[in-house]
Every structure is written in C-alpha cells, then in structure tokens.
Write a protein that holds these residues in place. Structure first.
Motif, PDB file in Angstrom:
ATOM      1  N   LEU A 114      36.674  30.442  35.840  1.00 19.42           N
ATOM      2  CA  LEU A 114      35.946  31.609  35.326  1.00 19.42           C
ATOM      3  C   LEU A 114      34.764  31.164  34.474  1.00 19.42           C
ATOM      4  O   LEU A 114      33.691  31.760  34.523  1.00 19.42           O
ATOM      5  CB  LEU A 114      36.890  32.500  34.500  1.00 19.42           C
ATOM      6  CG  LEU A 114      37.933  33.284  35.307  1.00 19.42           C
ATOM      7  CD1 LEU A 114      38.973  33.891  34.374  1.00 19.42           C
ATOM      8  CD2 LEU A 114      37.259  34.386  36.117  1.00 19.42           C
TER       9      LEU A 114
ATOM     10  N   LYS B 192      32.026  30.099  36.677  1.00 19.95           N
ATOM     11  CA  LYS B 192      31.393  31.226  37.360  1.00 19.95           C
ATOM     12  C   LYS B 192      30.531  32.062  36.410  1.00 19.95           C
ATOM     13  O   LYS B 192      29.754  32.898  36.853  1.00 19.95           O
ATOM     14  CB  LYS B 192      32.472  32.134  37.956  1.00 19.95           C
ATOM     15  CG  LYS B 192      33.267  31.487  39.071  1.00 19.95           C
ATOM     16  CD  LYS B 192      32.718  31.923  40.394  1.00 19.95           C
ATOM     17  CE  LYS B 192      33.527  31.339  41.532  1.00 19.95           C
ATOM     18  NZ  LYS B 192      33.071  31.886  42.821  1.00 19.95           N
TER      19      LYS B 192
ATOM     20  N   ASP C  33      34.382  38.173  38.003  1.00 15.99           N
ATOM     21  CA  ASP C  33      33.508  37.019  38.280  1.00 15.99           C
ATOM     22  C   ASP C  33      33.967  36.216  39.497  1.00 15.99           C
ATOM     23  O   ASP C  33      33.227  35.371  39.993  1.00 15.99           O
ATOM     24  CB  ASP C  33      33.451  36.085  37.068  1.00 15.99           C
ATOM     25  CG  ASP C  33      32.655  36.689  35.924  1.00 15.99           C
ATOM     26  OD1 ASP C  33      31.888  37.624  36.195  1.00 15.99           O
ATOM     27  OD2 ASP C  33      32.813  36.237  34.781  1.00 15.99           O
ATOM     28  N   LEU C  34      35.204  36.455  39.939  1.00 18.94           N
ATOM     29  CA  LEU C  34      35.710  35.727  41.108  1.00 18.94           C
ATOM     30  C   LEU C  34      35.536  36.580  42.362  1.00 18.94           C
ATOM     31  O   LEU C  34      35.426  37.800  42.275  1.00 18.94           O
ATOM     32  CB  LEU C  34      37.199  35.388  40.923  1.00 18.94           C
ATOM     33  CG  LEU C  34      37.587  34.567  39.688  1.00 18.94           C
ATOM     34  CD1 LEU C  34      39.084  34.249  39.730  1.00 18.94           C
ATOM     35  CD2 LEU C  34      36.781  33.289  39.597  1.00 18.94           C
ATOM     36  N   ASN C  35      35.547  35.944  43.509  1.00 20.38           N
ATOM     37  CA  ASN C  35      35.488  36.724  44.747  1.00 20.38           C
ATOM     38  C   ASN C  35      36.917  37.129  45.162  1.00 20.38           C
ATOM     39  O   ASN C  35      37.895  36.786  44.477  1.00 20.38           O
ATOM     40  CB  ASN C  35      34.745  35.962  45.847  1.00 20.38           C
ATOM     41  CG  ASN C  35      35.445  34.675  46.247  1.00 20.38           C
ATOM     42  OD1 ASN C  35      36.673  34.591  46.232  1.00 20.38           O
ATOM     43  ND2 ASN C  35      34.673  33.658  46.601  1.00 20.38           N
TER      44      ASN C  35
ATOM     45  N   ARG D 191      31.397  38.297  44.934  1.00 18.44           N
ATOM     46  CA  ARG D 191      32.069  38.519  43.644  1.00 18.44           C
ATOM     47  C   ARG D 191      32.573  39.962  43.565  1.00 18.44           C
ATOM     48  O   ARG D 191      31.870  40.892  43.981  1.00 18.44           O
ATOM     49  CB  ARG D 191      31.080  38.318  42.489  1.00 18.44           C
ATOM     50  CG  ARG D 191      30.772  36.883  42.144  1.00 18.44           C
ATOM     51  CD  ARG D 191      29.666  36.871  41.111  1.00 18.44           C
ATOM     52  NE  ARG D 191      29.317  35.509  40.760  1.00 18.44           N
ATOM     53  CZ  ARG D 191      29.537  34.962  39.570  1.00 18.44           C
ATOM     54  NH1 ARG D 191      30.079  35.671  38.600  1.00 18.44           N
ATOM     55  NH2 ARG D 191      29.178  33.725  39.328  1.00 18.44           N
TER      56      ARG D 191
END
Lengths: 403, 314
Positions: free
Chosen positions: A14, A17, B93-95, B134
């Motif tokens: 995280l 990202k 924030d992650l896919n 995302r």
C-alpha cells in the motif's frame, strides 16, 4: 506468523502504491536536509572564507606606503581596493557599503624613515561587526612600522655612538632596516608555534552530521505515525472489521501493521543516512553498529508511540493535528533542528521526555562527538524502555472492535 | 423432513449500555435457503449479522452457525462463513486482483487455488476486464460487486450480505441479484439484509421483518403478503365516533378495522368494493376524510400494517 508477515507485506505494498509516499519519504526529507544544511553550514563542510573589501587611499605613494598596501593585500580575508579617492572611500563606509577604509597620509614614508611620528587612519562606523577585525589588522601593520622606526632610531644612535660621527647616511640605514624587516616578515626569527591537540576531523563541526539524523528522525516519525493513523483509516473504511472477522488472530493483525510501521521507519532513516553519506558526505562516525542500534531503538519507540496515540485518539481528524504537534514539538526541543548539547541546560532537561532527545543524543555522540557504542548504551536503553511503556499502555487501551 | 439448520438463533439479546439493539429474537436458517432480514435502518439487522459473524458478542442468548457456537468456537464459525459488509471494505489503492489475493491469504486459501478462484470470481461478478485498475477508479456498483467477490473467496457454506445494494446503479443491482441467485442454486445458504422490500420479495425464500430490535413477522414473502387479505385501505380522519367504527366493522367487505392515531386501517375482502361501502358510510354520516390510500399488497404494506410506519423512513 505467516499472516502477520502477509499483513505487513500488504502495508508495504500500500505504501508503494501511495503516490504521495515518495514525496513524503524521499523528496521532502532530502530537500529539507539540503536547504537546512546550506542555510546553517556549507555543502560538504567546505565553506568559502568571507572576504572583506577594504578601500585603501594612498596619499603618500612612497616605498613605505607600498609596503602597507603589500602587507594588507597579503592579509587573509582582505580584498584591498585602491581605485577610490578619499572622499569616495569615506562615503562608502558611511553608506555601509564597506566595513572600513584605510587612509595613508602623504608624509608616511618620510616620517617612517626619519623617525617622525605618523599615523595610518582607519575609517569605520561604530559597532560594525568586522570593526574589531579591521582594527586588529591595522594595528598589526602600524605596530610593525613602529618597530621599524624604533629599530632605525636605535641603529643610528648606536652607529653615532660607536663612530662618533653624525655625518651618516640616515636614509640608507633606514632603507636597509626596512628591507631586512620585510625579509623577516616572510620568515620571522621568532615565530608563534600553534599546537593543536586531538583529531582535527573530530573537532570540525559538520552541519550535516546534525541535520541528516535530525531530519531523518523527524521524517521517520511522520512516516510511522502517519502509517499508525492508517489503522484508524482502516477502521473507518471497514477493512479492519473485515480482517477481524477473518480467521486471523488479533495479535497477527496488529503485529503485522506494527511491523510494517517499524520497517517504514527504519527504511526512512536508512535512506536518509545513505543519501547523507553519498550526497552530503556526512561522517557516520566510527560505530555503524551503534548507529544501527540507535535507529532500531528509535523506530521501536516511535512505532509504540504510534499505537498509543491511535489507542487514545480514535478519529483521524483529531489524530493528524495532534501527531503534527507531537512531532514538531519534540523535534524542536529534542535536538532534531539544533544540537541538543548546545541548548540551554533547562531545555535539555525538558527534552528528556521526548524520544527525539534520546535518539539525537545517541546520533550526536556517534556522529559529531566521535563516541563509540559504549557511549550510547544509555540512549538505546531509554529508547527501548520508552517503547515498551508506550506499547504496553497502547495495547491496553487499544480497541480492536468499535461498538 | 427438516434438515439441521445452518443458523440457529435462540433468544438473542444485544445491549449497548441502556440501548437495546437486538431484543430477544429467535430464528433458524435452513441449508440452501435465502433468508431475508427486512427492516428500516436501526432495526437491528447489522447487529444481528455482527453477532453471527463473531464480530460482536451477544449479551444473552444462544447463537450457532454451522453447528458451532459463535461464542465458544468463533474460529470454526469464521471458517464456515463469508461476509459481505455494508461498507465497501476494500483497499482503494490496490487493484481487484491485489485485494482478492490479500484477503484470500487471510483465509488460508492455498496459492494455486487462490489464483484460480480469483479468476472465477472476477468472471462471476463481471470485473475480469477491469481487474488491473485501482479500485478507487471503480464505480459504486463495481466496488459492491468486488466486495461480494471478497466474501466468496473462501468458498463459504453460509454467506451474509449486509445491504449489498446500497448506492448501486440498477445494472449493478441486477448483476448482484443474478450472482446471488446463481450462488444459491449451487447450494450456498444466504442471509440477506435490506430495507428494500422489493429485493426481499424477489430474492428471499423466507423473510424476518425487524423493527426496534425485534422480529415482528417471519414467513415466506407470499404468506406475509397474504395476511393483508385482498387489500388495505388507509383513511385519514380528524375524529370518529365509536358508533361509526362499529358500523364500519360491520360492512360486508371489511375484515377488520384498526385505528392508529389519525388513520383508520381497513383490512378488506375486496378493496374496490369495500371502498365504495366505506365512502358511502362516510357521506351518510357526514364524517370528513383527510386522506385516502389503497395499499398494494406487498411487504412494504405488511410492514406498514404491522408498525404503522413507512419502511424507508421508519
């Protein structure tokens, strides 16, 4: 344990990202370190000497006046300017454009060689910062010429007494004395021997040796406490609850998050030290083990402070200003911005309540004062204890589940 | 023959200080059933789910899921269930793949099986093409669908969905309905909470209607609707004499009359015919009406009939 590591890895993913993370963790700290290093010191510890522009007005034009100009020109930190007339030189000083000016009177050379009194005039404004320096320099020059004049008088007197003749080549004797004096100025028969003790490297104060660890600790606190605030964000978003109803022990869930915060702090400080060594040529001291242990202890204490703050403050809106206040306040008095050992004793005592003070004392001892691992055991111990207390209280107050 | 229930709730009470969130409720959910908890916000639906998924400890009562007590064997319960919370509990924030992979690891899904399962679920919820994006860039409906997929990662026996269609566009809502029905056909038992009565009517085999922490009705949607008879008529009044009420109750098309504040609720044999008789009597006695409403026979009307409140703003 596997889940704990997976949770920690997810936190680091995280972070990777997060587009602003690079700005907060790399660009901003390095920029601040560079700016502060340049403001308070010089790049790489090498600073250019300050040159004082000094107009010299020569009304004499003789050999002795030329000698004055020669001596002043060779004086370190002085830049002699001969292009101004007296009125302009005085005006420059009056206007504050020059720290001072020297006026050589028209009979200067004659007076020196004939044993008559004379004076070099130094024009300065009262209270100027460089006035004492200029006074010292001009007095040094006039003192030299006084010695020359005295020597000429004594020499002539002795020659007269020995020969009984008063028909002597006064000017020739005087010139020889002056010429000899000038030669001796190059290689004085009586020299001042300056002895330095200890290591010159250790005594030299490298501003980056203060700024790099100072800002490393401060930004590591921002990184770690911001990540701690992420727990509150997860509670608000619902992912924390989702993890709580998954088959994960609570200690794995919290442990994974704390491990990630700890590693972020260590990474932040390591990155700053690496940049400090490569870019700012900061001296890391003789004990890398000591630096590593101080860093680990600092990050442990900061991570524990984070869980305590998150346990006590239960909304992100409240957490942000409070952590900012804690970080900036403890950085200011704890020695992140200015060496703790140069602060007033009272401030040093108050600063002991902050983890920054113990961290910076350790870094200062290793990087500025040339200490070894044995000199920082107390700092490491206090940081570990600090972390243990915050962790214990934080864990006691932390609520996994919201009503 | 009745199978062993997958969920058994007996006398469940949950209090927060003086506030009673769930007040002595009991129900069972059979294997393969879609069971609806219908009620307005604050009725106690989410608290009930929180107890069933071991997040909240009950104040009193016995609750078992998959034969395991939620208080004595929470780890076994956690492994048997899937939960789709009301919040979009995802990492923006992650896919999609990274979210599914992380939560899959939390449920100890073996690596090879997890990767296969991620592919299946993305296809099921129609997000395979959007997987590399995302989640923060997803629409509300796409997030809800991914939220559902996370709940299915561990291949649970029993899935709880807490208001899964809140803030969802009609297209995504239909996609979620289709997913739920398909999963149920494959044998998955589902607990579905909502305050949209049409969703409960469409999806659920049985519905428990909750209000103020209590279950006020529990049956199949059709049986609940049938309790309304041939229709409900609500007439607003300022005042009505007891004699008038007696005459209204005696009308041949009226089964029952209930007075609730300034409204008379008529349960009828035939709403249209009853309405003519009722209006005639009001005209004859010169009794003024302030409003008139014929309620469609549906779960919303059942709730209104039972509580006197609208479901959505109760």
């Amino acid at each position: 344990m596997k889940k704990l590591l997976n949770i920690a890895l997810n936190e680091l993913l995280l972070l990777r990202k997060d587009r602003m993370a690079a700005v907060w963790m790399i660009i901003l700290p390095l920029a601040m370190t560079t700016i502060m290093g340049l403001v308070f010191g010089g790049f790489g510890g090498e600073s250019e000497p300050v040159a004082i522009d000094l107009p010299v007005v020569d009304h004499d034009g003789g050999e002795m006046a030329a000698m004055v100009l020669d001596i002043l020109s060779q004086t370190e930190n002085l830049q002699v300017e001969t292009e101004y007339d007296e009125e302009t030189a005085r005006q420059l000083v009056t206007d504050g454009q020059r720290a001072g000016a020297v006026v050589i009177p028209s009979d200067f050379s004659t007076a020196i060689t004939s044993g008559q009194p004379t004076a070099l005039e130094l024009v300065v404004v009262p209270g100027g910062q460089t006035t004492p320096l200029l006074e010292g320099m001009v007095r040094g020059v006039t003192s030299g010429f006084s010695n020359v004049q005295t020597t000429v008088e004594v020499a002539i007197s002795e020659v007269q007494r020995a020969t009984g003749s008063y028909d002597l080549d006064y000017e020739g004797i005087a010139n020889r004395v002056v010429a000899t004096t000038l030669e001796r100025l190059e290689d004085p028969p009586v020299q001042a021997q300056i002895t330095t003790v200890g290591s010159a490297e250790e005594e030299e104060f490298d501003i980056f040796g203060q700024v790099v660890p100072g800002y490393a600790v401060m930004f590591a606190m921002f990184t770690v406490l911001s990540a701690a605030g992420g727990i509150l964000e997860e509670k608000e978003r619902g992912t924390f609850k989702r993890l709580l109803i998954a088959p994960i022990p609570q200690w794995s869930l919290l442990g994974g998050k704390l491990l990630a915060q700890f590693l972020m702090g260590v990474g932040q400080i390591a990155l700053m030290f690496l940049a400090g060594a490569l870019v700012f040529h900061v001296k890391l001291g003789s004990s890398l083990l000591g630096l590593a242990l101080i860093t680990l202890a600092t990050c442990w204490a900061t991570t524990s402070l984070g869980i305590l703050l998150v346990a006590v403050i239960r909304s992100r809106k409240q957490l942000h200003p409070i952590t900012t206040l804690v970080i900036l306040g403890s950085s200011a008095i704890g020695g992140s911005w200015y060496p703790l050992f140069l602060m007033p004793k009272g401030v040093q005592q108050v600063a002991r309540v902050t983890l920054v003070a113990w961290a910076m004392e350790g870094y200062n001892r290793l990087m500025i004062l040339g200490g070894s691992l044995s000199d920082v055991w107390v700092d490491i111990g206090v940081l570990v204890l600090y972390g243990a207390v915050c962790f214990g209280v934080g864990l006691k107050l932390f609520r996994f589940k919201e009503a | 023959m009745m199978n062993e229930p997958i969920v058994a709730v007996e006398g469940l009470v949950k209090r927060y200080g003086d506030v009673v969130a769930v007040d002595d409720i009991s129900f069972q959910i059979q294997e393969g059933e879609i069971f609806g908890l219908l009620g307005p916000n604050g009725a106690g639906k989410t608290t009930t789910i929180n107890v069933l998924c071991t997040y909240t400890e009950p104040t009193a009562g016995q609750v078992a899921v998959g034969g395991h007590s939620v208080t004595a064997e929470p780890e076994e319960v956690k492994r048997a269930i899937g939960v789709v919370p009301q919040d979009i509990a995802l990492y923006p924030d992650l896919n999609a793949v990274e979210n599914l992979r992380f939560f899959g690891r939390m449920y100890d899904v073996p690596k090879a099986r997890l990767e296969r399962r991620i592919g299946e679920l993305l296809k099921l919820v129609g997000l395979a093409e959007h997987a590399p994006r995302r989640v923060e860039h997803y629409s509300g409906g796409m997030k809800r669908r991914l939220n559902l997929a996370v709940g299915l990662l561990s291949e649970p026996r029993f899935l709880m969905l807490d208001e899964p269609t809140v803030g969802v566009d009609p297209q995504s809502r239909n996609a979620i309905f289709e997913n739920i029905q398909a999963l149920n056909r494959q044998g998955l038992t589902i607990l579905y909470t909502t305050h949209y009565m049409e969703e409960a009517e469409l999806l659920c085999h049985r519905v428990a209607i909750m209000d103020e922490g209590r279950i006020i009705a529990l049956d199949t949607p059709q049986n609940l609707i049938n309790t309304l008879g041939a229709g409900i008529i609500h007439i607003g009044i300022k005042d009505v004499a007891e004699e008038m009420l007696t005459r209204l109750r005696a009308l041949p098309q009226v089964k029952a009359v209930a007075r609730r504040d300034d409204t008379l609720a008529f349960e009828t044999v035939d709403a249209q015919r009853a309405l003519l008789d009722i209006i005639g009597l009001f005209n004859e006695t010169d009794t003024p009406m302030t409003s008139l409403e014929i309620l469609e026979p549906n779960l919303e009307s059942v709730f209104i009939q039972l509580t006197g409140k609208q479901l959505r703003d109760a």
